[in-house]
Scaffold this active site. Structure first.
Site, PDB file in Angstrom:
ATOM      1  N   TRP A  11       3.273  -4.787   2.263  1.00  0.00           N
ATOM      2  CA  TRP A  11       1.902  -4.312   2.515  1.00  0.00           C
ATOM      3  C   TRP A  11       1.294  -4.901   3.785  1.00  0.00           C
ATOM      4  CZ3 TRP A  11       1.955  -0.526  -0.507  1.00  0.00           C
ATOM      5  CH2 TRP A  11       2.272  -0.626  -1.859  1.00  0.00           C
ATOM      6  N   GLU A  29      -7.529  -7.291  -0.002  1.00  0.00           N
ATOM      7  CA  GLU A  29      -8.347  -8.524   0.013  1.00  0.00           C
ATOM      8  C   GLU A  29      -8.841  -8.863  -1.396  1.00  0.00           C
ATOM      9  OE1 GLU A  29      -8.357 -10.491   3.554  1.00  0.00           O
ATOM     10  OE2 GLU A  29     -10.231 -10.758   2.489  1.00  0.00           O
TER      11      GLU A  29
HETATM   12  C1  LIG Z   1      -3.058  -0.423   2.796  1.00  0.00           C
HETATM   13  C2  LIG Z   1      -2.858  -1.858   2.426  1.00  0.00           C
HETATM   14  C3  LIG Z   1      -2.938  -2.836   3.404  1.00  0.00           C
HETATM   15  C4  LIG Z   1      -2.721  -4.171   3.075  1.00  0.00           C
HETATM   16  N1  LIG Z   1      -2.716  -5.119   4.069  1.00  0.00           N
HETATM   17  C5  LIG Z   1      -2.281  -6.373   3.785  1.00  0.00           C
HETATM   18  C6  LIG Z   1      -2.042  -7.313   4.818  1.00  0.00           C
HETATM   19  O1  LIG Z   1      -2.278  -7.031   5.999  1.00  0.00           O
HETATM   20  N2  LIG Z   1      -1.527  -8.518   4.494  1.00  0.00           N
HETATM   21  C7  LIG Z   1      -1.267  -8.867   3.212  1.00  0.00           C
HETATM   22  O2  LIG Z   1      -0.792  -9.975   2.977  1.00  0.00           O
HETATM   23  N3  LIG Z   1      -1.491  -8.000   2.177  1.00  0.00           N
HETATM   24  C8  LIG Z   1      -1.977  -6.761   2.456  1.00  0.00           C
HETATM   25  N4  LIG Z   1      -2.185  -5.857   1.417  1.00  0.00           N
HETATM   26  C9  LIG Z   1      -1.869  -6.245   0.049  1.00  0.00           C
HETATM   27  C10 LIG Z   1      -3.060  -6.291  -0.887  1.00  0.00           C
HETATM   28  O3  LIG Z   1      -3.851  -7.407  -0.627  1.00  0.00           O
HETATM   29  C11 LIG Z   1      -2.505  -6.239  -2.326  1.00  0.00           C
HETATM   30  O4  LIG Z   1      -2.057  -4.925  -2.549  1.00  0.00           O
HETATM   31  C12 LIG Z   1      -3.535  -6.635  -3.361  1.00  0.00           C
HETATM   32  O5  LIG Z   1      -3.785  -8.004  -3.278  1.00  0.00           O
HETATM   33  C13 LIG Z   1      -3.087  -6.301  -4.784  1.00  0.00           C
HETATM   34  O6  LIG Z   1      -1.804  -6.755  -5.045  1.00  0.00           O
HETATM   35  P1  LIG Z   1      -0.734  -5.772  -5.721  1.00  0.00           P
HETATM   36  O7  LIG Z   1      -0.719  -4.522  -4.908  1.00  0.00           O
HETATM   37  O8  LIG Z   1       0.542  -6.493  -5.852  1.00  0.00           O
HETATM   38  O9  LIG Z   1      -1.315  -5.416  -7.132  1.00  0.00           O
HETATM   39  P2  LIG Z   1      -1.143  -6.256  -8.493  1.00  0.00           P
HETATM   40  O10 LIG Z   1      -1.519  -7.677  -8.249  1.00  0.00           O
HETATM   41  O11 LIG Z   1       0.190  -5.984  -9.071  1.00  0.00           O
HETATM   42  O12 LIG Z   1      -2.260  -5.583  -9.398  1.00  0.00           O
HETATM   43  C14 LIG Z   1      -2.043  -4.363 -10.092  1.00  0.00           C
HETATM   44  C15 LIG Z   1      -3.258  -4.097 -10.986  1.00  0.00           C
HETATM   45  O13 LIG Z   1      -3.383  -5.169 -11.951  1.00  0.00           O
HETATM   46  C16 LIG Z   1      -4.670  -5.744 -11.865  1.00  0.00           C
HETATM   47  N5  LIG Z   1      -4.588  -7.182 -12.142  1.00  0.00           N
HETATM   48  C17 LIG Z   1      -3.687  -8.097 -11.658  1.00  0.00           C
HETATM   49  N6  LIG Z   1      -3.962  -9.320 -12.139  1.00  0.00           N
HETATM   50  C18 LIG Z   1      -5.051  -9.193 -12.946  1.00  0.00           C
HETATM   51  C19 LIG Z   1      -5.828 -10.103 -13.713  1.00  0.00           C
HETATM   52  N7  LIG Z   1      -5.526 -11.399 -13.755  1.00  0.00           N
HETATM   53  N8  LIG Z   1      -6.887  -9.609 -14.396  1.00  0.00           N
HETATM   54  C20 LIG Z   1      -7.189  -8.290 -14.369  1.00  0.00           C
HETATM   55  N9  LIG Z   1      -6.496  -7.383 -13.648  1.00  0.00           N
HETATM   56  C21 LIG Z   1      -5.451  -7.836 -12.939  1.00  0.00           C
HETATM   57  C22 LIG Z   1      -5.123  -5.490 -10.437  1.00  0.00           C
HETATM   58  O14 LIG Z   1      -6.528  -5.562 -10.315  1.00  0.00           O
HETATM   59  C23 LIG Z   1      -4.569  -4.092 -10.206  1.00  0.00           C
HETATM   60  O15 LIG Z   1      -5.451  -3.154 -10.736  1.00  0.00           O
HETATM   61  C24 LIG Z   1      -2.454  -4.521   1.735  1.00  0.00           C
HETATM   62  C25 LIG Z   1      -2.403  -3.522   0.742  1.00  0.00           C
HETATM   63  C26 LIG Z   1      -2.582  -2.215   1.073  1.00  0.00           C
HETATM   64  C27 LIG Z   1      -2.467  -1.166  -0.006  1.00  0.00           C
END
Ligand SMILES: Cc1cc2nc3c(=O)[nH]c(=O)nc-3n(C[C@H](O)[C@H](O)[C@H](O)COP(=O)(O)OP(=O)(O)OC[C@H]3O[C@@H](n4cnc5c(N)ncnc54)[C@H](O)[C@@H]3O)c2cc1C
Length: 408
Positions: free
Chosen positions: A162, A388
């Protein structure tokens, strides 16, 4: 300390109008094309560099504005133009802030200019923290950095995902594990200089929205960087790790979570991006509602439409106020005792999703097509509740802060 104010001063108004002009004349007209192309809009970034918007100087000026309104005002205007293009313009800033926050003066002076390049040869930078198995749960990060003392080099291995600008960046800032026993306290950030062997782009993602912004995996295979690429330097890292080990050994008093404080300060900027997208969609909807006639009168004459617009505008203004308050607190070192930074990001991002959906409804069939921009704005808005820190994570942070509970 600057008093909190809701009024921009003359200089800020001038900057806002200048940014708005760029957003209206350069960004917005290019938005649909780059959304369809799903490519980094290099010519627009170059244009932004030419006028001074894509530069460290401009970013730093807004970042250090003591009223706290510089960054949110800039983000709102640029993202009002278009979210995907604006993220391509400000994405480098995310990596630059990583270096500004943790780097030595020498590292700041060496690497940040290389992140931006120059007007004739613009470059971008990437901040790589997220991993396939470490999104919300940052502590489960696996990318490893091992110190090779004989060569004074760090060796990085792992897969990041990501990453905005990942693989196309001149400079990558990579967060990696230096001590697996310490969880998130055992992480450190590294600069990966241009053309370093072993760093490659993995999958480039085809996304729902912000399609002009490049998002990809970054694969690190025996990537060797000089010792000087550890942000903050080895001495500071060793001291920090020693303190963390001592606390882990003695169960000593929990110290303030520095990473969380940084997030509280950076999240309002994402809230401001969301306010920009929401305002853009609201304006299109308001204009449409006053000109589109059905049953012999403009559709805004129906309370069902007018009240939606009233709610949209109220939420946008409320979101901006939360964002400005949190930005002012961040710049003036106010403690976030109620996670006000997370609050602003939560409310503004949910507002953007809702308002853009309402805008589609107000435009009826036209809202559902790519002839009008609200469909794109709605797709774009969905990102704000995810990156974020997702909305759920913001709620978790706010709730734990209110309860006085630790946040990992
Ligand atoms: C277009 C885009 C650009 C990005 N840019 C960057 C970047 O430049 N650098 C970087 O490092 N990252 C980047 N990201 C990553 C982004 O920060 C992550 O996607 C985000 O932190 C969520 O992580 P995940 O996708 O693994 O979801 P997950 O952590 O797997 O979450 C999946 C779902 O479970 C829920 N969830 C997880 N844990 C809990 C909890 N404890 N309680 C309740 N609900 C929970 C979440 O809210 C979500 O709805 C980017 C993402 C996207 C899509």
């Amino acid at each position: 300390m600057a008093e909190f104010t809701m009024e921009l001063n003359d200089e800020q108004k001038e900057v806002r109008d200048w940014l708005h002009g760029f957003a209206a004349d350069v960004i917005r007209p290019a938005a649909a094309e780059w959304d369809e192309r799903e490519e980094t809009p290099w010519p627009v970034i170059q244009e932004a560099a030419k006028v001074g918007i894509y530069s460290l100087d401009f970013y730093a000026q807004q970042y250090f504005d003591s009223t706290g309104l510089g960054i949110p005002m800039a983000m709102e205007e640029l993202f009002w133009g278009d979210a995907g293009i604006a993220l391509s313009i400000v994405g480098t800033g995310l990596a630059a802030v990583g270096v500004l926050a943790n780097g030595t003066e020498e590292q700041i002076g060496t690497w940040i200019p290389q992140m931006y390049g120059d007007v004739n040869d613009v470059k971008v930078a990437a901040f790589c923290s997220s991993e396939p198995d470490a999104g919300s749960d940052v502590a489960s990060m696996r990318t490893r950095a091992v110190y090779d003392q004989a060569k004074d080099e760090w060796v990085l291995n792992g897969t990041k995902t990501w990453a905005t600008n990942g693989g196309i960046a001149n400079v990558h800032v990579v967060v990696a594990v230096v001590d697996p026993e310490l969880g998130s306290k055992g992480h450190a950030s590294f600069i990966v200089p241009p053309n370093t062997p072993g760093l490659s782009q993995g999958q480039k993602f085809k996304k729902h929205g912000i399609r002009a912004s490049h998002t990809a995996e970054v694969v690190l295979e025996d990537v060797r960087v000089p010792g000087s690429c550890l942000l903050g330097g080895k001495e500071k890292l060793d001291e920090r790790l020693a303190r963390a080990r001592e606390r882990a050994r003695t169960g000593g008093e929990r110290v303030k979570n520095a990473a969380m404080a940084t997030f509280e300060a950076s999240r309002p900027a994402v809230g401001a991006m969301a306010v920009g997208t929401a305002r853009a969609a609201y304006e299109v909807a308001l204009q449409y509602a006053t000109t589109r006639e059905q049953f012999g009168r403009p559709i805004i004459d129906n309370q069902g439409v007018a009240f939606q617009l009233a709610d949209m505008r109220t939420s946008i203004d409320a979101a901006r106020l939360l964002v400005w308050r949190a930005s002012w607190m961040a710049v003036n070192g106010k403690p976030f005792t109620a996670a006000e930074g997370s609050m602003s990001k939560l409310f503004a991002s949910e507002t953007a999703k809702k308002v853009t959906a309402q805008a589609i409804q107000i435009l009826g069939g036209n809202g559902y097509t790519r002839e009008y921009p609200v469909e794109r704005m709605h797709r774009d808005a969905a990102i704000y509740t995810i990156f974020e820190g997702t909305s759920e994570i913001q709620r978790l942070v706010i709730a734990r802060t209110l309860a006085g509970m630790p946040i990992r």
